[in-house]
Design an enzyme around this catalytic site. Structure first.
Site, short mmCIF file in Angstrom:
data_model
loop_
_atom_site.label_atom_id
_atom_site.label_comp_id
_atom_site.label_asym_id
_atom_site.label_seq_id
_atom_site.Cartn_x
_atom_site.Cartn_y
_atom_site.Cartn_z
N HIS A 60 0.90 -1.16 0.00
CA HIS A 60 0.00 0.00 0.00
C HIS A 60 0.94 1.21 0.00
CE1 HIS A 60 -3.23 2.71 1.23
NE2 HIS A 60 -4.13 1.72 1.14
N TYR A 91 4.24 6.41 -3.09
CA TYR A 91 3.38 7.52 -3.49
C TYR A 91 4.23 8.78 -3.66
CZ TYR A 91 -1.31 5.47 -2.44
OH TYR A 91 -2.47 4.75 -2.42
N HIS A 126 4.34 6.27 -7.56
CA HIS A 126 2.88 6.13 -7.43
C HIS A 126 2.17 7.48 -7.49
CE1 HIS A 126 -0.30 3.17 -6.35
NE2 HIS A 126 -0.89 4.20 -5.79
N GLU A 164 -0.82 5.84 -12.04
CA GLU A 164 -2.11 5.96 -12.73
C GLU A 164 -2.38 7.39 -13.15
OE1 GLU A 164 -5.18 4.37 -10.18
OE2 GLU A 164 -4.60 2.29 -10.56
N GLU A 253 -1.18 -3.59 -11.09
CA GLU A 253 -2.05 -3.42 -9.93
C GLU A 253 -3.46 -3.87 -10.29
OE1 GLU A 253 -1.95 0.48 -7.74
OE2 GLU A 253 -4.13 0.29 -7.82
N ALA A 259 -13.21 0.06 -7.34
CA ALA A 259 -12.06 0.94 -7.64
C ALA A 259 -11.63 1.83 -6.48
CB ALA A 259 -12.36 1.81 -8.85
N TRP A 287 -3.26 -5.63 -5.33
CA TRP A 287 -3.36 -4.53 -4.37
C TRP A 287 -4.17 -5.02 -3.18
CZ3 TRP A 287 -1.15 0.17 -4.00
CH2 TRP A 287 -1.72 1.10 -3.10
N GLU A 294 -10.20 -2.17 4.77
CA GLU A 294 -10.78 -2.05 3.43
C GLU A 294 -10.67 -3.40 2.72
OE1 GLU A 294 -8.71 0.98 1.17
OE2 GLU A 294 -6.85 -0.17 1.08
#
Ligand code: DCB
Length: 329
Positions: A60, A91, A126, A164, A253, A259, A287, A294
């Site tokens: 993550h 990220y 990311h 993305e 991923e 989503a 992922w 979650e």
């Protein structure tokens, strides 16, 4: 005397042969056996020109869930989940590299562990809330040159240069492709052959412009991302068409959820996607390795690394993914 010698040598030779065979089977999954990866048509191949698939799990947000990843957890994922690749989701925003550039030391530690464990490792820049990969292109250039200088001689490394790209005004021809060309030449000046994965527009789902405007680098693959609860037949048919145009796709991923990473686990839809990926020899990364509350998290909420070692602490998605990874193909 002769017979005794033959009998004795058989005694020694037989068990050794048995061992060799077992080791051989496992070696087929390792980076030291498969070496520098290459692309032929839509297929990823090992150094011998044999079709080869990477399957594994993504972290993550490394800044939030990085503590789950170390040499021991990666070894367990390799040995008891059968993964041959791990993806480091570093990220850019959301507490990521831009605000906390020292996160790169964590990246380097994980890469070193993965290399020691003879696995492949995907270094994912990311982008997400920053939409346009060009927002932090200067930072991306310096990050990838640094990583490439450290690891240019290792077959284990795969660069994923923009997670993305998203947003209606972010398109392939004007935004993503120029960014990719810049970063690919930055990497190629140092590492001339590692696989590079490029994100595609609309969260890695839109290949319309890609098809007619490919990158020239021969070891580049295009990312497809999907979430089984949201992206269904329409996306599968789009991708079938893209593959028909001979475009190499890497699923860097995907999630069993919708989503947003949540809303339950979509088993039937996930099965359909995995059958599709099997049919085309497409590599995939799930992922994610987290214990967040979650559906897409493979670990139960707040259980730390327990579930990696003990199935009782896995989420429904975690149990499903572990079973799927164990199937060799
Ligand atoms: C992607 C992202 C990934 C994101 C997952 C699930 O985003 F690459 O970062 O992960 O898919 O949404 C989620 C985490 C959440 C976290 C959130 C923001 O699971 O815990 O809060 O990132 O850091 C996608 C993928 C597809 C689409 C939208 C997103 N889509 N998205 O098709 O609309 O908006 O993040």
């Amino acid at each position: 005397m002769k017979r005794i010698i033959i009998a004795l040598s058989l005694l020694f030779v037989l068990p050794i042969c048995g061992c060799d065979k077992e080791e051989q089977i496992e070696k087929n999954n390792l980076a030291s056996y498969n070496g520098d990866l290459q692309i032929s048509g839509i297929n990823l191949q090992n150094q011998y020109g044999e079709n080869f698939r990477l399957k594994g799990i993504s972290s993550h947000n490394l800044y939030w869930f990085g503590d789950l990843i170390n040499y021991n957890t990666l070894m367990e994922l390799r040995d008891n989940w059968n993964i041959n690749a791990f993806r480091i989701a570093m990220y850019t925003e959301e507490d990521g590299y831009i605000k906390n550039p020292n996160i790169k030391y964590k990246v380097v530690n994980i890469i070193n562990a993965a290399i020691k464990l003879d696995m492949y490792v995907i270094i994912d820049w990311h982008i997400l809330s920053d939409n346009n990969p060009n927002t932090y292109i200067e930072e991306a250039k310096s990050f990838f040159s640094e990583i490439a200088s450290l690891y240019k001689d290792k077959p284990n490394i795969i660069y994923e240069i923009c997670n993305e790209p998203n947003g209606e005004d972010i398109i392939w021809n004007n935004d993503v492709k120029p960014y990719a060309e810049t970063i690919i030449s930055t990497i190629r000046a140092i590492d001339d052959d590692a696989i590079i994965i490029v994100g595609t527009p609309n969260y890695c789902q839109d290949f319309d412009e890609v098809i007619t405007n490919l990158l020239s680098d021969k070891n580049t693959m295009y990312a497809l991302h999907f979430y089984a609860g949201t992206h269904k037949d329409e996306l599968i048919e789009h991708i079938r068409f893209v593959l028909g145009a001979n475009i190499p796709i890497f699923v860097s991923e995907w999630g069993t959820s919708t989503a947003n990473g949540n809303d339950g686990v979509f088993f039937e839809e996930s099965n359909k996607w995995l059958d599709f990926l099997d049919a085309y020899n497409i590599s995939w990364i799930n992922w994610s390795l987290s214990d967040k509350n979650e559906s897409s998290a493979i670990l139960q909420n707040n259980t730390g690394t327990l579930g990696i070692f003990d199935e009782n602490y896995l989420s429904d998605s975690g149990k499903y993914i572990k079973n799927k990874l164990k199937i060799k193909s």
